[in-house]
Design a protein around this motif. Sequence first.
Motif, PDB file in Angstrom:
ATOM      1  N   ASP A 157       0.766  -1.200  -0.100  1.00 35.18           N
ATOM      2  CA  ASP A 157       0.035  -0.150  -0.115  1.00 35.18           C
ATOM      3  C   ASP A 157       0.718   1.194   0.009  1.00 35.18           C
ATOM      4  O   ASP A 157       0.349   2.411  -0.565  1.00 35.18           O
ATOM      5  CB  ASP A 157      -0.927   0.042   1.377  1.00 35.18           C
ATOM      6  N   GLN A 158       2.006   1.374   0.705  1.00 40.50           N
ATOM      7  CA  GLN A 158       2.718   2.363   0.711  1.00 40.50           C
ATOM      8  C   GLN A 158       3.881   2.532   0.005  1.00 40.50           C
ATOM      9  O   GLN A 158       4.810   3.283  -0.137  1.00 40.50           O
ATOM     10  CB  GLN A 158       3.287   2.506   2.236  1.00 40.50           C
ATOM     11  N   ALA A 159       4.293   1.291  -1.020  1.00 36.97           N
ATOM     12  CA  ALA A 159       5.567   1.028  -1.531  1.00 36.97           C
ATOM     13  C   ALA A 159       5.793   2.403  -2.594  1.00 36.97           C
ATOM     14  O   ALA A 159       6.841   2.801  -2.612  1.00 36.97           O
ATOM     15  CB  ALA A 159       5.676  -0.224  -2.219  1.00 36.97           C
ATOM     16  N   ASP A 160       4.808   2.658  -3.393  1.00 37.47           N
ATOM     17  CA  ASP A 160       4.975   3.586  -4.118  1.00 37.47           C
ATOM     18  C   ASP A 160       5.027   5.174  -3.820  1.00 37.47           C
ATOM     19  O   ASP A 160       5.668   5.794  -4.432  1.00 37.47           O
ATOM     20  CB  ASP A 160       3.648   3.694  -5.224  1.00 37.47           C
ATOM     21  N   GLU A 161       5.075   5.183  -2.458  1.00 33.46           N
ATOM     22  CA  GLU A 161       5.319   6.741  -1.674  1.00 33.46           C
ATOM     23  C   GLU A 161       6.883   6.543  -1.590  1.00 33.46           C
ATOM     24  O   GLU A 161       7.521   7.583  -1.475  1.00 33.46           O
ATOM     25  CB  GLU A 161       4.557   6.668  -0.418  1.00 33.46           C
TER      26      GLU A 161
END
Lengths: 319, 319
Positions: A157-161
């Motif tokens: 969920d947070q990887a692209d951030e």
Amino acid sequence: MAVYTAVDDLALTAFLHDYDIGDLLSAKGIAEGVENTNYVMMTTEGTYILTLYEQRVDAADLPFFLNLMNHCADKGIATPQPLPRKDGTLLGELCGRHAAIVTYLDGMATRKPKPLHCAELGRGLAAFHDATLDFGLRRPNALGVASWGPLFADSRDQADEVVPGLVALVDDELGVLNASWPTDLPQGVIHADLFPDNVFFIGDALSGLIDFYFACNDTLAYDLAICINAWCFEDDLAFNVTKARAMIQGYNAVRPLSAAERDALPLLCRGAALRFCLTRLHDWLRVPEDALVTPKDPRPYYERLRFHRSVSSATEYGL
Amino acid sequence: MAVYTAVDDLALTAFLHDYDIGDLLSAKGIAEGVENTNYVMMTTEGTYILTLYEQRVDAADLPFFLNLMNHCADKGIATPQPLPRKDGTLLGELCGRHAAIVTYLDGMATRKPKPLHCAELGRGLAAFHDATLDFGLRRPNALGVASWGPLFADSRDQADEVVPGLVALVDDELGVLNASWPTDLPQGVIHADLFPDNVFFIGDALSGLIDFYFACNDTLAYDLAICINAWCFEDDLAFNVTKARAMIQGYNAVRPLSAAERDALPLLCRGAALRFCLTRLHDWLRVPEDALVTPKDPRPYYERLRFHRSVSSATEYGL
């Protein structure tokens, strides 16, 4: 890097009563080891490393790690050798922690490995692999290929951030690796974390391999792929083929790689880059407020992964 | 306790070119020393402590500290001895810090000093004092009696929140000490911070005095008073007269105390208790958010001060 458990003179003197290694002269907590507390300890007999195993290490794994070091040191590999207690066991208890004493290895980690260091490491890694072939205990790789999907699911969920485009890349990579990961290559005990921090040199000569707390049974050539990732990229993320060639040739001179192992090397390197990218991403997103250890940036392993995906054959690693 | 500056193999190897102490074998950052970064370093010639001086130490004071250790070690006192560089100086530069190499002293701090340890410390302290009498450099005591009033003024507003009643007690004490502090007692170089952490023993025998970074010129018997405070109270704050007697007798056997020094001892002990109460109070009220070091509680020194105020003569210390 921290001393999590303070050991005092009275507790340590009592602990040493169970060993035949002389009388205590000094012990200094050292800033080495992320998971455990380590002391440089001197007695009237010599210099040793005292390790207290903190909560993050599974106590059930300690006999594997200690017996592995003992097995390899007996065969002349430059691993720390656990000192036996008077009752013959390798593990005691100190300050409420499991604790062991191992031999002190001279040498220092090198901040800027040269091709000569990489060649030494290749030879040392191969000799370690050969030495483990008749080691009797087994430990599965909890961070092997089967773990990467579930590991990424926790951070997806947070990887692209953290790294824009990471989700698409990892999803694709997991598909490729799960479908193509080699299962028929020679197996044995791998170190699985042989970064420059864990290798000592005196001048250009390898003098020690340390920190066996990720060691496990897995594909031997995958350990070489981990080392290629850890040693053969420059700070600017450029791949240094001279270092890779030196490392692979060093390895091959001691334990010749089969054709299948050579052919699999690009895929194994992709897996190794993904493994460290994912564990770093996991830790990066979960820094405890009271962290004593700075988490490592996942991005350099994202870049390594992209590099290895562009490699079409092992010749590009200098083979 | 922290390693503030990381030293790598390349920088350290270059640094050692300026010394005649062999080739580098290993260096491990140790969790010792609050102000500086320390490494246990081994070369082909021996074992040493490498110290990098961090910002909190005034560089102008370093020649005093290093020459003092050298002077005392030359006289057989168990202080670390700085190793000279090839150019004869004791101080170099490493990783942007002033840095020195000193001899490694065997021994360990003792968590529970016994009267035998206190007697050893008394003898060792007196021998150190005697050794400093012909030391040529001078350093005023920045934390001497004249500093205590201004030091307290900075914390006075919040002092009663830390220890109810502290303001009234300290105000009264400052009045007494400023009016009565002895100025005609024998002077010399004092260690000024000889807590159990800074004294090594092998078994019951003193083997090392370390951490001279508060050393300064002041009243010699005041140093003994600091040690009485630091070594002769139990964890429950009870005064252990057996330990104090052992320490004072040990000191007196090597450097006999004059009648004036004996008579002044209760007042000197009050001053020493106040000094550590006030510096701890100062630090307690100003813990940096990123503190690596836990501040020490001022209350045990408040209690010591109350004890010494009840003492009417040095006989109550076992004299």
